[in-house]
Scaffold this motif. Structure first.
Motif, PDB file in Angstrom:
ATOM      1  N   ARG A 432       0.707  -0.893   0.072  1.00  0.00           N
ATOM      2  CA  ARG A 432       0.355  -0.299   0.229  1.00  0.00           C
ATOM      3  C   ARG A 432       0.590   1.185  -0.060  1.00  0.00           C
ATOM      4  NH1 ARG A 432      -4.873  -2.850   3.284  1.00  0.00           N
ATOM      5  NH2 ARG A 432      -5.731  -2.467   1.904  1.00  0.00           N
ATOM      6  N   ARG A 433       1.852   0.946   1.027  1.00  0.00           N
ATOM      7  CA  ARG A 433       2.930   2.640   1.078  1.00  0.00           C
ATOM      8  C   ARG A 433       4.131   2.139  -0.455  1.00  0.00           C
ATOM      9  NH1 ARG A 433       8.223   2.376   3.946  1.00  0.00           N
ATOM     10  NH2 ARG A 433       9.166   4.883   3.033  1.00  0.00           N
ATOM     11  N   TRP A 434       3.788   2.063  -1.195  1.00  0.00           N
ATOM     12  CA  TRP A 434       4.759   2.210  -1.546  1.00  0.00           C
ATOM     13  C   TRP A 434       3.803   2.099  -3.423  1.00  0.00           C
ATOM     14  CZ3 TRP A 434       9.436   3.503  -1.114  1.00  0.00           C
ATOM     15  CH2 TRP A 434      10.265   3.630   0.041  1.00  0.00           C
ATOM     16  N   ALA A 435       2.731   1.710  -3.225  1.00  0.00           N
ATOM     17  CA  ALA A 435       1.666   2.100  -4.402  1.00  0.00           C
ATOM     18  C   ALA A 435       1.126   3.174  -4.753  1.00  0.00           C
ATOM     19  CB  ALA A 435       0.381   0.997  -4.550  1.00  0.00           C
ATOM     20  N   ASP A 436       0.916   4.142  -3.517  1.00  0.00           N
ATOM     21  CA  ASP A 436       0.551   5.254  -3.053  1.00  0.00           C
ATOM     22  C   ASP A 436       1.788   6.220  -3.679  1.00  0.00           C
ATOM     23  OD1 ASP A 436      -1.647   4.874  -1.826  1.00  0.00           O
ATOM     24  OD2 ASP A 436      -1.344   4.641   0.039  1.00  0.00           O
ATOM     25  N   GLU A 437       3.393   5.029  -3.202  1.00  0.00           N
ATOM     26  CA  GLU A 437       4.554   6.580  -3.509  1.00  0.00           C
ATOM     27  C   GLU A 437       4.480   6.463  -4.820  1.00  0.00           C
ATOM     28  OE1 GLU A 437       7.808   9.192  -2.827  1.00  0.00           O
ATOM     29  OE2 GLU A 437       6.336   8.137  -1.587  1.00  0.00           O
ATOM     30  N   LEU A 438       4.312   5.150  -5.929  1.00  0.00           N
ATOM     31  CA  LEU A 438       4.441   5.014  -6.787  1.00  0.00           C
ATOM     32  C   LEU A 438       3.757   5.930  -7.625  1.00  0.00           C
ATOM     33  CD1 LEU A 438       5.730   2.261  -9.075  1.00  0.00           C
ATOM     34  CD2 LEU A 438       3.868   3.261  -9.906  1.00  0.00           C
ATOM     35  N   PHE A 439       2.316   5.876  -7.450  1.00  0.00           N
ATOM     36  CA  PHE A 439       1.092   6.653  -8.353  1.00  0.00           C
ATOM     37  C   PHE A 439       1.249   7.703  -8.118  1.00  0.00           C
ATOM     38  CE2 PHE A 439      -0.117   2.150  -9.530  1.00  0.00           C
ATOM     39  CZ  PHE A 439      -0.465   2.186 -10.087  1.00  0.00           C
ATOM     40  N   GLY A 440       1.963   8.042  -6.650  1.00  0.00           N
ATOM     41  CA  GLY A 440       1.894   9.989  -5.851  1.00  0.00           C
ATOM     42  C   GLY A 440       2.920  10.516  -6.874  1.00  0.00           C
TER      43      GLY A 440
END
Length: 847
Positions: A432-440
C-alpha cells in the motif's frame, strides 16, 4: 469390435495418455479421414465423462469423442448416453475404449461429412421482399421494402458460399442487421454452422438480441427446426453462485456492515434472474461487492463446483455452442483472439466457441478495441481495489484467513499464522505504501504536462526522466518486492491448508486468495511493461506506452502499453483463419474508398482475401429531408479558439429560437463542451423552454430519455454521442457539429502511428488523420435523419471543410443533403426558410 478404425498413431496416443493418467478416465477427440479411419487424436478432458459437458464446442461436426472405461466393461453408462445424445445433436460421434485400447465400442456414429449446401443469393434476397416471411411477421404497416437490404443480403450470401472478406458500408436506413442475420440463419439451416456477430456498442447488441433476432426467429422457425441465438458476455458480467455463497457466509470478515443488505439483495435476485448477468440487475452494485461475487475464469472450479448445474456462465456458453447466431461485442471477440494467439488454439473453444463465419458490425472500431486487449493496462484504482480485497478496515480475505487459521492448533497452523502476521500482512502494508508513493510520484510528474487531459507518452527517453532520480525507481522496486512477498506468503499458506484439510469453504478461500495474487502478478508485469520495458516483448510487436489521468470525481492514473501496428496480427490471427468475414457499418469508406480501413486492419496485405467492396447508399431522400449549413465567417477553431467557442454558443442560441430547440450539439472535447454550456447558461435564455442537457451531468441513457421526452431540449455531447445514438422523430431537428473531429495528433497512440507513417515516407495527416476525421464526421452527421419521415438541419461550424483541400474528401462521403454555404446570416436565412417549410419552430428576427 472396431478398434482397427483407429490409426496406429491415434491408438498409440490414446494408450500413452491413459497410462500417464494411471488408468483413470481420459476423453479424446478424433477426426475421420475420407476413408472412415479415425485419426488426429487429441486429449480434451481428464476425469469423468461429465467433464466434457463443461467444454462447449469441444468437438466439431464430423469428429468423434472417445473415452476409456477403466473397468474394461464397455457398456455405456447413463452419463455416457446423456453425453452421446448431446454430441449427436451437434453432428459428433461417441465411442468407448478399454484401457489398453484393444477394443473400441462405437455408441453413436459420426454423420457422414456432407457437402456444403450453397445459398441461392437471389432466394436469400427474396426472403426480404414484401411477400417474404419477414414481411408476414412484421405486417404490411411495419414492413419497409428496402432494395439496398436485399442487395446486401445477396452479397453476404456469395461470401458465405465462396469464402473471403466482404466490405459492405450500409447507409442509415438500409437495414443491415436483417441483411446479415437472415443470411446467417439460412446458412445455419442448410449447413448447421454458427455465425458469430460482433458489435461495438451495447445499444446494437440489445437491438439484435432484444428485437431483430426474436422477429427473425418467428419468421424462420419451423416445427422441425427452430432458429436459435445467444448473447455471450465476458465472465465478469455474470454472477458466480459459489462466490456469492462464500461472500454471504464470510460477510462479517469480508465487508463493512453496510454491504450486507447489498449482498442479500443480490442473493434474492440470483434466485429470480434468467441469465445472471449484471445488466439484468435493477441497481448496479458497488465495485467492492461485485468484485467479490462476479464470475472469474481463473477462480472457477468447473465441474467440481456444487453450483455447476445452475452456473450462469456455462449455461450461456452452452447456449452459445448450440446457437445458429452468437452475438458478442468487439471486446469479447478480441479477448478470444488474445487467448487463441497465446495458446495457439485455432480449432477448439476458447473464450468463444469455434467459428468459421464472422460478421463485424461497427467494424471501424475493431483496431482500437483489439489494441486494448492485446496490450496491458495498470491503474491506481485497480491496484487499490486488489489490495482492498485482501484487507480494508479490518475486513477482507486476509482477516477471513486469520480467523480460519485460528481454528488450527497444530504446528503447521501455528507456522501459517506466524507467516501471515509477520510476513504477509507486513507485505500488504508495504504494498500500500509503495503503491501510493509510485502513483503519487507519477501523478506529480503528470501535473507538469500542459493538457486538458493530463497524458504523457513514455518513449525510450523516459528512462532518463528526473522522476526516477526523485524516487520512482525505489518506489517501483519496493512495490514489486512487496507484491512478490504477498504472492510467496499466500501460496505457502494455501499449499499448507490444501494438504491439511480440503474442505469446500477453505478451498474457495484459497482460490480467492490465489486469484488476487495472480492479478497482482499481472499488475507487476504491467508496471514493468510500461515503466521499465527492457527485455519486455509485447505479444503483438512494438508497443506504445503512456500514462494518463482520467475522471473528475475520482481521478484515476492509468499506465498503458498497446501494440503499435496490428495490421499483420489481425490478418494472420483473424482474417486469414476465418472462412467468411463480413465487415459492415454506416461508416467504412473514407472519401468513397475502403483503402484506409483495409490498411489499418491488414486486409490489404498480400494475398488479399477481400472479394467485395460495396457502398449501399441510404434510401432516404436527403435532398428533401435535410439541409446542410456551413457558415464561412465563423472563426477557425485552431486560429481563434475563444472566438470560435463564442460563435458556437451564439449560433446555438439563435438556432434554438429558430427551431424551438430540439438540438444536438456535438463537440470534440469536454473542455469545449463545458465552455459552451457555461456561455449558454450565462445568456439566461435556456431553462423551462429549452431544457439544457449536458454530458457529464447525468447518465447517457438518462440524458437521451429526457431529450426525447422534452421535445424541445438542447443536448451537448462529446465522443460517445457521435455514434450509436438513435433519436428518430421530431424531438431531434437540428444537429450542430462544433468542429471537424480530428484526433489530437499528440495523443500517444496517434502520435506513434503518425511517426510510423512518416518513417515509411507517407504523409500521416492526409493518410491517417483526414480519413479518420471523415469517418467520424459521417458518424456524427448520421445522428439526424433516422427514418423516411425525419426532417432537419445539420450545421457544421468549421469552414475548413470548404476552404482546405482535404474538405472535398470529407464532403464526398456525407449523405447528399441540400447545402447552404455562405455567411452565417445567409445560412441562417436558408435554415429559417427550411424550418418554415416543414413547420419547425419560428424564425428569429434578423439583427
Amino acid at each position: 469390435m472396431s478398434v482397427e478404425r483407429l490409426t496406429a498413431a491415434a491408438r498409440t496416443l490414446l494408450q500413452e495418455e491413459i497410462a500417464a493418467a494411471h488408468g483413470r478416465e481420459v476423453s479424446f477427440v478424433v477426426r475421420a479421414d475420407p476413408n472412415g479411419s479415425l485419426t488426429d487424436a487429441r486429449v480434451v478432458a481428464r476425469g469423468t465423462i461429465d467433464a466434457v459437458l463443461a467444454l462447449p464446442g469441444v468437438a466439431t461436426r464430423g469428429e468423434m469423442l472417445i473415452h476409456n472405461h477403466p473397468s474394461g466393461f464397455l457398456e455405456p453408462s447413463g452419463a455416457d448416453l446423456h453425453v452421446a445424445a448431446r454430441l449427436h445433436d451437434e453432428g459428433v460421434g461417441f465411442g468407448i475404449v478399454n484401457n489398453d485400447v484393444s477394443t473400441l465400442y462405437i455408441v453413436v456414429e459420426m454423420p457422414r461429412a456432407r457437402a456444403v449446401a450453397r445459398l441461392d443469393a437471389l432466394e436469400v434476397a427474396n426472403l426480404l421482399t414484401e411477400s417474404g416471411p419477414v414481411a408476414r411477421v412484421l405486417g404490411t404497416a411495419a414492413f419497409e421494402d428496402r432494395p439496398g437490404q436485399r442487395d446486401m443480403a445477396a452479397y453476404i450470401a456469395d461470401a458465405y458460399n465462396d469464402g473471403g472478406i466482404a466490405l459492405l458500408e450500409a447507409g442509415t436506413g438500409v437495414g443491415k442487421s436483417f441483411a446479415y442475420l437472415v443470411t446467417a440463419i439460412e446458412w445455419a439451416r442448410l449447413n448447421g454452422e454458427r455465425t458469430v456477430v460482433s458489435t461495438n456498442t451495447i445499444n446494437l447488441q440489445e437491438q439484435l438480441v432484444g428485437k431483430d433476432l426474436p422477429i427473425l426467429s418467428r419468421a424462420f422457425s419451423t416445427a422441425e427446426r427452430g432458429v436459435t441465438f445467444a448473447l455471450l458476455k465476458g465472465w465478469r458480467n455474470y454472477l458466480c453462485l459459489s462466490r456469492l455463497e462464500q461472500a454471504r457466509a464470510g460477510q462479517e470478515s469480508l465487508f463493512d456492515a453496510g454491504r450486507g443488505a447489498e449482498l442479500e439483495s443480490i442473493a434474492g435476485w440470483a434466485a429470480r434472474t434468467a441469465d445472471g448477468s449484471l445488466s439484468d440487475l435493477v441497481e448496479e452494485p458497488s465495485n467492492e461487492v461485485w468484485d467479490a461475487v462476479a464470475a472469474e475464469s481463473d477462480l472457477c472450479t468447473r465441474l467440481k463446483c456444487p453450483h455447476f448445474d445452475r452456473c450462469f456462465v456455462f449455461a450461456a456458453r452452452r447456449r452459445a455452442a448450440e446457437a445458429d447466431v452468437v452475438v458478442v461485442n468487439h471486446h469479447l471477440l478480441a479477448s478470444d483472439l488474445a487467448v487463441r494467439i497465446a495458446s495457439d488454439n485455432w480449432q477448439e473453444a476458447a473464450v468463444l466457441p469455434p467459428y468459421r463465419r464472422l460478421v463485424l458490425d461497427e467494424a471501424h472500431h475493431l483496431e482500437d478495441v483489439a489494441a486494448h486487449h492485446l496490450g496491458t493496462q495498470v491503474s491506481m484504482l485497480g491496484v487499490q481495489r486488489l489490495l482492498g480485497r485482501l484487507e480494508r478496515n479490518g475486513r477482507g480475505l486476509l482477516p477471513t484467513l486469520a480467523a480460519e487459521l485460528g481454528t488450527h492448533t497444530d504446528l503447521l497452523g501455528a507456522a501459517s499464522r506466524d507467516l501471515l502476521t509477520r510476513t504477509v500482512l507486513d507485505a500488504l502494508v508495504a504494498a500500500r505504501r509503495w503503491a501510493d508513493e509510485l502513483f503519487g510520484r507519477l501523478a506529480r510528474r503528470l501535473d507538469t504536462e500542459q493538457a486538458a487531459t493530463p497524458v504523457l507518452r513514455l518513449t525510450d527517453s523516459f528512462a532518463a526522466d528526473g522522476v526516477w532520480r526523485e524516487g520512482l525507481d525505489v518506489a517501483l522496486d519496493n512495490l514489486l518486492v512487496a507484491f512478490s512477498k504477498l504472492r510467496d506468503g499466500v501460496e505457502t499458506i494455501a499449499d499448507r491448508l490444501s494438504i491439511d484439510d480440503p474442505a469446500e469453504m477453505r478451498t474457495r478461500l484459497i482460490g480467492e486468495l490465489r486469484g488476487v495474487v495472480r492479478r497482482l502478478d499481472s499488475a507487476a508485469e504491467g508496471l514493468k511493461a510500461t515503466l521499465q520495458p527492457v527485455g519486455y516483448r509485447a505479444p503483438a510487436g512494438p508497443a506504445v506506452r503512456w500514462m494518463e489521468r482520467r475522471g473528475r470525481r475520482t481521478p484515476n492514473l492509468t499506465l498503458s502499453a498497446v501494440p503499435l501496428d496490428l495490421a499483420p496480427v489481425l490478418k494472420a490471427a483473424l482474417f486469414d483463419r476465418v472462412e467468411t468475414v463480413v465487415l459492415t457499418s454506416a461508416t467504412l469508406a473514407a472519401g468513397g474508398e475502403f483503402t484506409f480501413l483495409e490498411e489499418r486492419l491488414g486486409l490489404s496485405l498480400p494475398p488479399s482475401r477481400v472479394t467485395v467492396r460495396e457502398i449501399l447508399p441510404s434510401p432516404f431522400d436527403f435532398g428533401a429531408q435535410c439541409l446542410f449549413g456551413i457558415p464561412t465567417d465563423i472563426p477557425e477553431p485552431r486560429d481563434d479558439e475563444p472566438g470560435h467557442g463564442a460563435a458556437v454558443a451564439r449560433v446555438l442560441l439563435e438556432l434554438a429560437h429558430a427551431s424551438d430547440g430540439g438540438i444536438f450539439a456535438l463537440f470534440t472535447s469536454h473542455g469545449a463542451l463545458r465552455r459552451a454550456a457555461d456561455a449558454i447558461r450565462g445568456q439566461g435564455q435556456v431553462g423551462a423552454r429549452w431544457p439544457l442537457l449536458v454530458q457529464g451531468e447525468g447518465q447517457r441513457d438518462q440524458l437521451l430519455r429526457r431529450f426525447r421526452e422534452a421535445g424541445s431540449a438542447i443536448l451537448l455531447g462529446t465522443d460517445s454521442f457521435w455514434e450509436g445514438v438513435d433519436v428518430p422523430g421530431r424531438a431531434l431537428r437540428v444537429l450542430i457539429l462544433a468542429k471537424l473531429p480530428f484526433k489530437v495528433p499528440s495523443e500517444p497512440l496517434t502520435a506513434a502511428r503518425l511517426e510510423r507513417l512518416t518513417e515509411a515516407g507517407v504523409d500521416g495527416f492526409s493518410h491517417y488523420l483526414v480519413p479518420l476525421a471523415a469517418l467520424k464526421l459521417k458518424q456524427g452527421f448520421g445522428r439526424l435523419i433516422r427514418t423516411k419521415s425525419d426532417v432537419g438541419a445539420v450545421v457544421l461550424l468549421d469552414r475548413r471543410v470548404v476552404t482546405k483541400r482535404y474538405g472535398a474528401t470529407m464532403l464526398e462521403g456525407l449523405p447528399p443533403a441540400t447545402k447552404a454555404i455562405g455567411s452565417w446570416p445567409d445560412v441562417r436565412r436558408e435554415l429559417e426558410e427550411f424550418f418554415a417549410m416543414h413547420s419547425i419552430g419560428t424564425p428569429v428576427s434578423s439583427s
